[in-house]
Design a protein around this motif. Structure first.
Motif, mmCIF file in Angstrom:
data_model
loop_
_atom_site.group_PDB
_atom_site.id
_atom_site.type_symbol
_atom_site.label_atom_id
_atom_site.label_comp_id
_atom_site.label_asym_id
_atom_site.label_seq_id
_atom_site.Cartn_x
_atom_site.Cartn_y
_atom_site.Cartn_z
ATOM 1 N N SER A 160 0.805 -1.225 0.000
ATOM 2 C CA SER A 160 0.000 0.000 0.000
ATOM 3 C C SER A 160 0.840 1.279 0.000
ATOM 4 O O SER A 160 0.307 2.366 -0.210
ATOM 5 C CB SER A 160 -0.936 0.010 1.206
ATOM 6 N N GLN A 162 3.697 4.199 -1.068
ATOM 7 C CA GLN A 162 4.064 4.857 -2.316
ATOM 8 C C GLN A 162 5.284 4.169 -2.908
ATOM 9 O O GLN A 162 6.159 3.695 -2.183
ATOM 10 C CB GLN A 162 4.336 6.340 -2.061
ATOM 11 N N LYS A 194 2.916 7.485 -6.351
ATOM 12 C CA LYS A 194 1.836 6.575 -6.736
ATOM 13 C C LYS A 194 1.868 5.347 -5.844
ATOM 14 O O LYS A 194 2.912 4.716 -5.665
ATOM 15 C CB LYS A 194 1.972 6.156 -8.195
ATOM 16 N N PRO A 195 0.737 4.959 -5.256
ATOM 17 C CA PRO A 195 0.715 3.747 -4.420
ATOM 18 C C PRO A 195 1.079 2.513 -5.238
ATOM 19 O O PRO A 195 0.575 2.311 -6.344
ATOM 20 C CB PRO A 195 -0.735 3.687 -3.924
ATOM 21 N N ALA A 197 0.247 -0.478 -4.867
ATOM 22 C CA ALA A 197 -0.876 -1.382 -5.078
ATOM 23 C C ALA A 197 -1.729 -0.970 -6.270
ATOM 24 O O ALA A 197 -2.498 -1.780 -6.794
ATOM 25 C CB ALA A 197 -1.738 -1.449 -3.823
ATOM 26 N N ARG A 198 -1.616 0.273 -6.708
ATOM 27 C CA ARG A 198 -2.428 0.756 -7.820
ATOM 28 C C ARG A 198 -1.688 0.704 -9.157
ATOM 29 O O ARG A 198 -2.211 1.175 -10.170
ATOM 30 C CB ARG A 198 -2.881 2.192 -7.554
ATOM 31 N N LEU A 199 -0.506 0.154 -9.180
ATOM 32 C CA LEU A 199 0.250 0.074 -10.419
ATOM 33 C C LEU A 199 -0.380 -0.949 -11.353
ATOM 34 O O LEU A 199 -0.741 -2.056 -10.934
ATOM 35 C CB LEU A 199 1.697 -0.318 -10.137
ATOM 36 N N SER A 200 -0.484 -0.583 -12.620
ATOM 37 C CA SER A 200 -0.973 -1.526 -13.615
ATOM 38 C C SER A 200 0.139 -2.504 -13.982
ATOM 39 O O SER A 200 1.308 -2.314 -13.629
ATOM 40 C CB SER A 200 -1.430 -0.780 -14.864
ATOM 41 N N GLU A 203 2.760 -0.671 -15.855
ATOM 42 C CA GLU A 203 3.584 0.206 -15.017
ATOM 43 C C GLU A 203 4.593 -0.603 -14.211
ATOM 44 O O GLU A 203 5.750 -0.181 -14.060
ATOM 45 C CB GLU A 203 2.681 1.032 -14.099
#
Length: 288
Positions: A160, A162, A194-195, A197-200, A203
């Protein structure tokens, strides 16, 4: 602060100088740097160096069954000398923390120094490098063959924090510090905040490729350089870190900085944050 590429070059150079040579004397000049006392530093005397390797950002000098392990921290360095001073060093307020003199050539050896008023250099003598807390908690080495894209993605799963902080966490990936995390994220065109956990998937792949390219190129640039030139080479090879106010070498936008209590990061808004400028305060968020 020496990071993976510089410590890699240090270990290779020192291995070439030390392997097969024996220790005559060890002088602990800055006692506060010594973190272990059994075995004592003097146990290295008379032993022959068999290898010099790296664990993340830590150096490991193997002499028989003992390991001299050191973390250079923010301002530590190793200085090789073909002709050390004859007189034993005296404890004082100078940068010298440790001196190792060889049996042959009898005037040769190396000094471990630490500049500045904040002293965080750490020296250990252990029978197993994993006895050193900084080694025991290390994550995988990004230059190792087993560090695959899939392995890296697994390290980020459920993370979670950054991405800047994740890359600097030695228990996640070993050897990346403040400077090269800035460089990696710039190369990957990624916001440092950018967190993870939110990386595509794309990315994650871009960051993985940037890790290998950035660190690999830095190691290659240092190949063949004298130790005294490594720090200057590191600075000259950085594209965004430490270059606040300069134009981005990729797009020409102005490199910006976010300052914290004890460090700072640099980034390019056009390349990394869609043109948005990050607030320069401790709990930084994107300006709206």
């Amino acid at each position: 602060m020496p990071e993976l590429p510089e410590v890699e070059r240090l270990s290779r150079f020192l291995a070439g100088q030390l392997v097969g040579r024996s220790v005559a004397r060890v002088y602990p000049v800055a006692v506060h740097a010594l973190k272990t006392y059994d075995p004592p530093l003097t146990a290295l005397e008379g032993r022959t160096f068999e290898d010099v390797t790296r664990h993340g950002k830590l150096l490991d000098f193997r002499a028989g069954e003992l390991h001299l392990v050191m973390h250079l921290a923010r301002a530590g360095w190793v200085r090789w000398s073909d002709k050390l001073p004859v007189a034993p060093p005296r404890p004082g307020k100078g940068p010298l923390a440790l001196r190792v003199r060889l049996v042959e050539p009898e005037e040769a050896g190396f000094d471990v120094t630490e500049a500045g008023s904040q002293k965080h250099l750490a020296v250990y003598v252990v029978r197993d490098p994993r006895e050193v807390p900084g080694v025991a908690r290390l994550g995988p080495d990004p230059l190792a063959e087993g560090f695959t894209r899939e392995a890296f993605a697994g390290l980020l799963a459920g993370e979670s924090r950054q991405i800047k902080g994740v890359l600097r966490d030695q228990s996640v990936v070993a050897g990346i510090g403040n400077a090269y995390s800035d460089e990696i994220l710039h190369a990957a065109r990624m916001s440092p905040f950018k967190p993870a956990a939110r990386l595509s998937e794309d990315e994650v792949g871009r960051i993985y490729e940037a890790i290998g390219t950035t660190l690999g190129e830095a190691v290659e640039r240092s190949r063949g350089l004298a130790l005294k030139d490594l720090k200057a080479e590191k600075r000259s090879g950085l594209r965004v870190h430490g270059r606040k106010g300069e134009p981005c070498p990729v797009c020409g936008d102005t490199i910006r900085e976010v300052s914290f209590s004890d460090s700072s990061l640099q980034y390019c808004p056009a390349c990394q944050t869609g043109g948005k400028v990050l607030a320069d305060r401790r709990m930084s968020r994107l300006l709206k």
